[in-house]
Enzyme design. Structure first.
Site, PDB file in Angstrom:
ATOM      1  N   SER A 136       0.824  -1.209   0.000  1.00 12.44           N
ATOM      2  CA  SER A 136       0.000   0.000   0.000  1.00 12.44           C
ATOM      3  C   SER A 136       0.857   1.257   0.000  1.00 12.44           C
ATOM      4  CB  SER A 136      -0.919  -0.004   1.229  1.00 12.44           C
ATOM      5  OG  SER A 136      -1.826  -1.089   1.175  1.00 12.44           O
ATOM      6  N   THR A 162      -1.185  -9.338 -11.158  1.00 12.84           N
ATOM      7  CA  THR A 162      -2.121 -10.167 -11.920  1.00 12.84           C
ATOM      8  C   THR A 162      -1.611 -10.298 -13.352  1.00 12.84           C
ATOM      9  OG1 THR A 162      -3.989  -9.444 -10.569  1.00 12.84           O
ATOM     10  CG2 THR A 162      -4.496 -10.355 -12.746  1.00 12.84           C
ATOM     11  N   THR A 259      -9.175   5.374 -10.283  1.00 19.05           N
ATOM     12  CA  THR A 259     -10.023   5.173 -11.454  1.00 19.05           C
ATOM     13  C   THR A 259     -10.743   3.833 -11.416  1.00 19.05           C
ATOM     14  OG1 THR A 259      -8.583   6.560 -12.823  1.00 19.05           O
ATOM     15  CG2 THR A 259     -10.028   5.014 -13.975  1.00 19.05           C
ATOM     16  N   ARG A 286     -34.087 -26.516   2.044  1.00 24.04           N
ATOM     17  CA  ARG A 286     -33.585 -27.342   3.147  1.00 24.04           C
ATOM     18  C   ARG A 286     -34.598 -27.407   4.281  1.00 24.04           C
ATOM     19  NH1 ARG A 286     -30.473 -31.524   4.911  1.00 24.04           N
ATOM     20  NH2 ARG A 286     -29.441 -31.051   6.898  1.00 24.04           N
ATOM     21  N   ILE A 356     -25.391 -20.426   7.051  1.00 22.33           N
ATOM     22  CA  ILE A 356     -26.749 -20.892   6.736  1.00 22.33           C
ATOM     23  C   ILE A 356     -26.726 -22.333   6.246  1.00 22.33           C
ATOM     24  CG2 ILE A 356     -28.653 -20.600   5.087  1.00 22.33           C
ATOM     25  CD1 ILE A 356     -28.227 -17.555   5.376  1.00 22.33           C
ATOM     26  N   GLY A 359     -22.644 -27.329   8.123  1.00 20.90           N
ATOM     27  CA  GLY A 359     -21.502 -28.164   7.756  1.00 20.90           C
ATOM     28  C   GLY A 359     -21.361 -28.317   6.258  1.00 20.90           C
ATOM     29  N   GLU A 382      -5.637  -3.663  -4.172  1.00 23.37           N
ATOM     30  CA  GLU A 382      -6.058  -2.342  -4.676  1.00 23.37           C
ATOM     31  C   GLU A 382      -6.382  -1.383  -3.529  1.00 23.37           C
ATOM     32  OE1 GLU A 382      -7.223  -1.445  -8.132  1.00 23.37           O
ATOM     33  OE2 GLU A 382      -6.967  -3.345  -9.126  1.00 23.37           O
TER      34      GLU A 382
END
Length: 402
Positions: A136, A162, A259, A286, A356, A359, A382
């Site tokens: 940073s 990247t 940007t 479920r 939610i 397992g 970023e």
């Protein structure tokens, strides 16, 4: 010029639906495989190129769309499909943004097409700013660019890039005059096949594993003077102003990050939305203790909070994107707000999705564990969440918060 509106134009909505279909039919089915392989998903990028999704024309058209919403809308759909594959498809865009923010029209015309290639010959671009000792803190960049006989010679190591090392075109931030900190830096294009540029360590990551991330080593990389973005005259004039104590304008790497923040935020929104929708659908089907788990307030209220946070993050992202496109200054650091909220929303929503599912959500039988792994990077790269808060804090107080 009208004010901000969340109402999408017919053209933007049409592109959204087109990208969504590609994400549904091509990206999402391939997500788990390429996550496990931890390799660049070339076949998927190739398919994206064939339909025009991975192309300079697509990125440019969406970038210049008048509302500013086209690109974040498209990115949300791509990353709804899968974040690792999504970053492989859009990763070149960061290098393209750096080139667009700092280059001359002639440089854009020469290098942008070489970053994308064609549908039959796909190319990649890489933006290289971070370093082992300068994440940073871009002011600590040590990669050095020295002017020599009409050429520039670069030496140093970049990290967390990247497409680093596998890209055809690398855009590199380097220090020209180290004593001036960020104000003494410049941005350069490294053409394909330039001697001295090599890939260092390829990182094995917690998430977004289909996206290639690596070090880039620059060992006496000699490039023509024309590869300095903006040109030497402009650089010399800026450095002269700095030496005289005058304002020099925004530093190149920071301009690139500012940007692209709304676009990065949109990626996080896509991940969060994917996790919310999966958990919602699971809760509808479920059954436990003789009823759908979504009938329990504990689950329904959690889903309500998840849906609300996704919408909140999207609206902040769209506002920032609209402001950027329409020349509105980020006086309250609205770009950083969008990145901060979207990144932290993605982490929180994906974690609740696992909760939610219980397992089952912790296993790779369901995609929510991958969504959670993919989400975490959005509070880090970023600009970390802490850096975003620093920027926002300075904006809202007018003080030099440290």
């Amino acid at each position: 010029m009208g004010g901000f509106s969340p109402e999408l134009s017919d053209d933007v909505a049409e592109v959204r639906d087109w990208v969504h279909d590609f994400a549904l039919d091509v990206i999402r089915p391939a997500g788990a495989e390429w996550d496990e392989r931890e390799e660049t998903p070339w076949p998927v990028i190739q398919e994206a190129a064939k339909i025009g999704l991975y192309s300079l024309d697509f990125f440019a058209t969406q970038w210049f769309e008048e509302s500013g919403l086209a690109l974040p809308v498209a990115f949300e759909e791509i990353f709804w499909g899968d974040a690792g594959i999504g970053l492989s498809i859009v990763g070149t865009g960061l290098a393209a943004a750096a080139l667009s923010a700092n280059g001359t029209p002639e440089q854009l015309g020469e290098w942008l097409p070489q970053m994308f290639g064609t549908e039959n010959d796909v190319k990649l671009g890489a933006f290289c700013a971070s370093e082992p000792d300068a994440g940073s803190d871009v002011g600590s960049i040590r990669t050095r660019a020295v002017y020599s006989g009409g050429d520039w010679v670069l030496n140093g190591v970049k990290t967390w890039a990247t497409n680093g090392g596998i890209a055809n075109v690398h855009v590199v931030v380097a220090s020209v005059e180290p004593s001036l900190g960020t104000r003494g830096q410049a941005t350069f294009v490294i053409p394909p096949g330039t001697p001295g540029l090599s890939m260092g360590q390829k990182f094995r990551k917690h998430g977004i594993r289909a996206s290639h991330t690596a070090e880039v080593v620059l060992d006496n990389v000699r490039i023509p003077g024309s590869c300095l973005l903006g040109g030497k005259d402009k650089l010399d004039a800026r450095l002269a102003r700095v030496r005289n104590g005058e304002r020099a304008g925004e530093q190149g790497a920071m301009r690139t990050f500012e940007t692209t923040r709304p676009s990065v935020a949109a990626m996080a929104v896509g991940i969060a939305r994917a996790a919310f929708e999966y958990a919602r659908d699971y809760a509808r089907e479920r059954e436990q203790f003789g009823r759908k788990i979504g009938e329990n307030q504990a689950i329904a209220f959690l889903l309500a909070d998840m849906a609300t946070r996704v919408d909140m993050a999207r609206l902040l992202t769209w506002r920032a994107a609209w402001m950027a496109r329409n020349g509105k200054q980020f006086e309250q650091a609205e770009g950083s707000m969008s990145k901060l909220v979207a990144g932290e929303t993605a982490v929180w929503v994906t974690e609740q999705a696992i909760q939610i599912l219980g397992g089952a959500g912790y296993t790779r039988e369901h995609p929510v564990e991958r969504f959670h792994r993919d989400a975490k990077i959005y509070t880090i790269f970023e600009g970390t969440s802490e850096i975003q808060r620093l920027i926002i804090g300075r904006a809202v107080t007018g003080l030099q918060v440290r």
